[in-house]
Design a protein around this motif. Structure first.
Motif, PDB file in Angstrom:
ATOM      1  N   ASP A 198       0.839  -1.204   0.000  1.00  5.22           N
ATOM      2  CA  ASP A 198       0.000   0.000   0.000  1.00  5.22           C
ATOM      3  C   ASP A 198       0.873   1.254   0.000  1.00  5.22           C
ATOM      4  O   ASP A 198       1.019   1.955   0.995  1.00  5.22           O
ATOM      5  CB  ASP A 198      -0.940  -0.017   1.202  1.00  5.22           C
ATOM      6  CG  ASP A 198      -2.140   0.886   0.998  1.00  5.22           C
ATOM      7  OD1 ASP A 198      -2.348   1.353  -0.140  1.00  5.22           O
ATOM      8  OD2 ASP A 198      -2.881   1.119   1.978  1.00  5.22           O
ATOM      9  N   THR A 199       1.425   1.523  -1.163  1.00  7.34           N
ATOM     10  CA  THR A 199       2.396   2.605  -1.341  1.00  7.34           C
ATOM     11  C   THR A 199       1.741   3.978  -1.280  1.00  7.34           C
ATOM     12  O   THR A 199       0.605   4.160  -1.729  1.00  7.34           O
ATOM     13  CB  THR A 199       3.091   2.425  -2.704  1.00  7.34           C
ATOM     14  OG1 THR A 199       3.652   1.120  -2.772  1.00  7.34           O
ATOM     15  CG2 THR A 199       4.174   3.452  -2.917  1.00  7.34           C
ATOM     16  N   ARG A 200       2.471   4.951  -0.744  1.00  8.35           N
ATOM     17  CA  ARG A 200       2.003   6.335  -0.753  1.00  8.35           C
ATOM     18  C   ARG A 200       2.331   6.977  -2.101  1.00  8.35           C
ATOM     19  O   ARG A 200       3.430   6.824  -2.623  1.00  8.35           O
ATOM     20  CB  ARG A 200       2.648   7.140   0.376  1.00  8.35           C
ATOM     21  CG  ARG A 200       2.175   6.720   1.754  1.00  8.35           C
ATOM     22  CD  ARG A 200       2.707   7.632   2.845  1.00  8.35           C
ATOM     23  NE  ARG A 200       2.245   7.191   4.147  1.00  8.35           N
ATOM     24  CZ  ARG A 200       1.056   7.498   4.673  1.00  8.35           C
ATOM     25  NH1 ARG A 200       0.234   8.281   3.995  1.00  8.35           N
ATOM     26  NH2 ARG A 200       0.702   7.048   5.856  1.00  8.35           N
ATOM     27  N   GLU A 209      -1.862  13.600  -1.232  1.00 11.91           N
ATOM     28  CA  GLU A 209      -1.216  12.329  -0.916  1.00 11.91           C
ATOM     29  C   GLU A 209      -2.283  11.251  -0.791  1.00 11.91           C
ATOM     30  O   GLU A 209      -3.276  11.416  -0.079  1.00 11.91           O
ATOM     31  CB  GLU A 209      -0.417  12.441   0.383  1.00 11.91           C
ATOM     32  CG  GLU A 209       0.438  11.222   0.667  1.00 11.91           C
ATOM     33  CD  GLU A 209       1.340  11.411   1.873  1.00 11.91           C
ATOM     34  OE1 GLU A 209       0.938  10.979   2.977  1.00 11.91           O
ATOM     35  OE2 GLU A 209       2.425  11.991   1.715  1.00 11.91           O
ATOM     36  N   ARG A 210      -2.089  10.152  -1.480  1.00 15.24           N
ATOM     37  CA  ARG A 210      -3.060   9.047  -1.493  1.00 15.24           C
ATOM     38  C   ARG A 210      -2.325   7.742  -1.238  1.00 15.24           C
ATOM     39  O   ARG A 210      -1.142   7.598  -1.568  1.00 15.24           O
ATOM     40  CB  ARG A 210      -3.756   8.954  -2.862  1.00 15.24           C
ATOM     41  CG  ARG A 210      -4.257  10.268  -3.450  1.00 15.24           C
ATOM     42  CD  ARG A 210      -5.571  10.676  -2.870  1.00 15.24           C
ATOM     43  NE  ARG A 210      -6.636   9.788  -3.272  1.00 15.24           N
ATOM     44  CZ  ARG A 210      -7.354   9.935  -4.403  1.00 15.24           C
ATOM     45  NH1 ARG A 210      -7.046  10.896  -5.262  1.00 15.24           N
ATOM     46  NH2 ARG A 210      -8.344   9.126  -4.677  1.00 15.24           N
ATOM     47  N   LEU A 211      -3.037   6.771  -0.672  1.00 15.94           N
ATOM     48  CA  LEU A 211      -2.528   5.412  -0.595  1.00 15.94           C
ATOM     49  C   LEU A 211      -2.999   4.657  -1.817  1.00 15.94           C
ATOM     50  O   LEU A 211      -4.129   4.864  -2.304  1.00 15.94           O
ATOM     51  CB  LEU A 211      -3.020   4.723   0.676  1.00 15.94           C
ATOM     52  CG  LEU A 211      -2.390   5.202   1.983  1.00 15.94           C
ATOM     53  CD1 LEU A 211      -3.091   4.549   3.178  1.00 15.94           C
ATOM     54  CD2 LEU A 211      -0.899   4.891   2.016  1.00 15.94           C
ATOM     55  N   THR A 230       6.952   7.612  -4.348  1.00 16.41           N
ATOM     56  CA  THR A 230       8.249   8.169  -4.009  1.00 16.41           C
ATOM     57  C   THR A 230       9.344   7.435  -4.780  1.00 16.41           C
ATOM     58  O   THR A 230       9.148   6.320  -5.262  1.00 16.41           O
ATOM     59  CB  THR A 230       8.538   8.039  -2.509  1.00 16.41           C
ATOM     60  OG1 THR A 230       8.644   6.647  -2.169  1.00 16.41           O
ATOM     61  CG2 THR A 230       7.425   8.678  -1.683  1.00 16.41           C
ATOM     62  N   LEU A 231      10.499   8.069  -4.876  1.00 15.95           N
ATOM     63  CA  LEU A 231      11.637   7.455  -5.547  1.00 15.95           C
ATOM     64  C   LEU A 231      12.007   6.123  -4.902  1.00 15.95           C
ATOM     65  O   LEU A 231      12.390   5.169  -5.584  1.00 15.95           O
ATOM     66  CB  LEU A 231      12.835   8.417  -5.514  1.00 15.95           C
ATOM     67  CG  LEU A 231      14.087   8.010  -6.279  1.00 15.95           C
ATOM     68  CD1 LEU A 231      13.783   7.893  -7.765  1.00 15.95           C
ATOM     69  CD2 LEU A 231      15.199   9.037  -6.039  1.00 15.95           C
ATOM     70  N   MET A 282       7.341  -1.149  -6.931  1.00 11.10           N
ATOM     71  CA  MET A 282       6.019  -1.193  -7.550  1.00 11.10           C
ATOM     72  C   MET A 282       6.097  -1.719  -8.972  1.00 11.10           C
ATOM     73  O   MET A 282       5.283  -2.564  -9.390  1.00 11.10           O
ATOM     74  CB  MET A 282       5.379   0.197  -7.544  1.00 11.10           C
ATOM     75  CG  MET A 282       4.028   0.226  -8.242  1.00 11.10           C
ATOM     76  SD  MET A 282       3.245   1.859  -8.246  1.00 11.10           S
ATOM     77  CE  MET A 282       2.748   1.981  -6.547  1.00 11.10           C
ATOM     78  N   ARG A 283       7.083  -1.262  -9.728  1.00  9.59           N
ATOM     79  CA  ARG A 283       7.221  -1.721 -11.112  1.00  9.59           C
ATOM     80  C   ARG A 283       7.467  -3.228 -11.170  1.00  9.59           C
ATOM     81  O   ARG A 283       6.884  -3.933 -12.016  1.00  9.59           O
ATOM     82  CB  ARG A 283       8.358  -0.976 -11.809  1.00  9.59           C
ATOM     83  CG  ARG A 283       8.074   0.484 -12.110  1.00  9.59           C
ATOM     84  CD  ARG A 283       9.313   1.176 -12.650  1.00  9.59           C
ATOM     85  NE  ARG A 283       9.716   0.626 -13.938  1.00  9.59           N
ATOM     86  CZ  ARG A 283      10.895   0.862 -14.502  1.00  9.59           C
ATOM     87  NH1 ARG A 283      11.788   1.626 -13.882  1.00  9.59           N
ATOM     88  NH2 ARG A 283      11.185   0.339 -15.679  1.00  9.59           N
ATOM     89  N   MET A 284       8.300  -3.734 -10.279  1.00 12.26           N
ATOM     90  CA  MET A 284       8.591  -5.167 -10.274  1.00 12.26           C
ATOM     91  C   MET A 284       7.371  -5.973  -9.850  1.00 12.26           C
ATOM     92  O   MET A 284       7.095  -7.042 -10.397  1.00 12.26           O
ATOM     93  CB  MET A 284       9.784  -5.454  -9.368  1.00 12.26           C
ATOM     94  CG  MET A 284      11.095  -4.894  -9.918  1.00 12.26           C
ATOM     95  SD  MET A 284      12.517  -5.130  -8.831  1.00 12.26           S
ATOM     96  CE  MET A 284      12.790  -6.895  -9.053  1.00 12.26           C
TER      97      MET A 284
END
Length: 214
Positions: A60-62, A70-72, A154-155, A161-163
């Motif tokens: 659950d990335t910000r 800002e969203r989850l 975020t960086l 997330m991509r993986m």
């Protein structure tokens, strides 16, 4: 050779077949999409395409959306069926094609009938450049409506997330070689289907329709 005009092959008047809601119908529809998908050139290193079994729930990335809010990730996915793409606003090669693809899908959203709202989500993969204002301008370029959101992690989180989206443990290349797959999530925020690279609009609509009936 890939023809960019193929993204617009779906006629605006075409209807999406509606069938009884069931897991069997969903699995059958998604399987048929995987079989029918024509092979396209690979623009990026990525994992498999087709049905994701078992379904995958991402961390659950910000993220920060085009309005600077800002969203989850789960807040953007839960309660609806969602097609997600990865883009970066400075891209001048395949990202405009991806924007045109979602624009074509957006036109057909009213034809998709199901138990859940249907959403489009563009994830910026260049946190240093994909600012809220850049995301806003990118969405405006493709006449995005209220069902289409853009947001950037975020960086620190972007590669993970991509993986997770690609289902690959292999190292990712630079952002210019990012995947052009579309990732479809169910109403429980679970990744259920990956397209091949640069799919057709009707493939995405049919996947969303199947998820909406499941």
């Amino acid at each position: 050779m890939f023809d960019p005009k193929a993204l617009m092959r779906a006629k605006a008047g075409e209807s999406i077949p509606l069938e009884r809601s069931s897991r069997r119908v969903f699995l059958r529809d998604i399987a048929s999409l995987a079989i029918a998908a024509a092979p396209l050139p690979s623009y990026a290193q990525h994992g498999t395409s087709g049905l994701v079994t078992p379904p995958v729930r991402l961390d659950d990335t910000r993220l920060v959306d085009q309005a600077g809010t800002e969203r989850l990730l789960n807040s953007l996915l839960l309660g609806g069926v969602t097609a997600l793409q990865t883009i970066y606003t400075g891209c001048s090669s395949v990202c405009p094609l991806q924007g045109a693809l979602f624009s074509a899908v957006q036109e057909r959203l009213p034809q998709i009938r199901g138990r859940y709202p249907v959403r489009l989500l563009s994830i910026g993969i260049d946190p240093l450049s994909d600012s809220p204002s850049a995301l806003h301008a990118w969405l405006k370029r493709f006449q995005a409506g209220p069902a289409w959101t853009a947001a950037t992690p975020t960086l620190r989180d972007i590669d993970g997330m991509r993986m997770a989206l690609a289902g690959s443990r292999l190292p990712l290349g630079n952002i210019a070689d990012h995947a052009t797959q579309i990732y479809c999530f169910d109403a429980n925020a679970r990744l259920r289907w990956r397209s091949a690279d640069l799919p057709r609009a009707d493939e995405i609509c049919n996947a969303l329709s199947a998820l909406g009936r499941a």
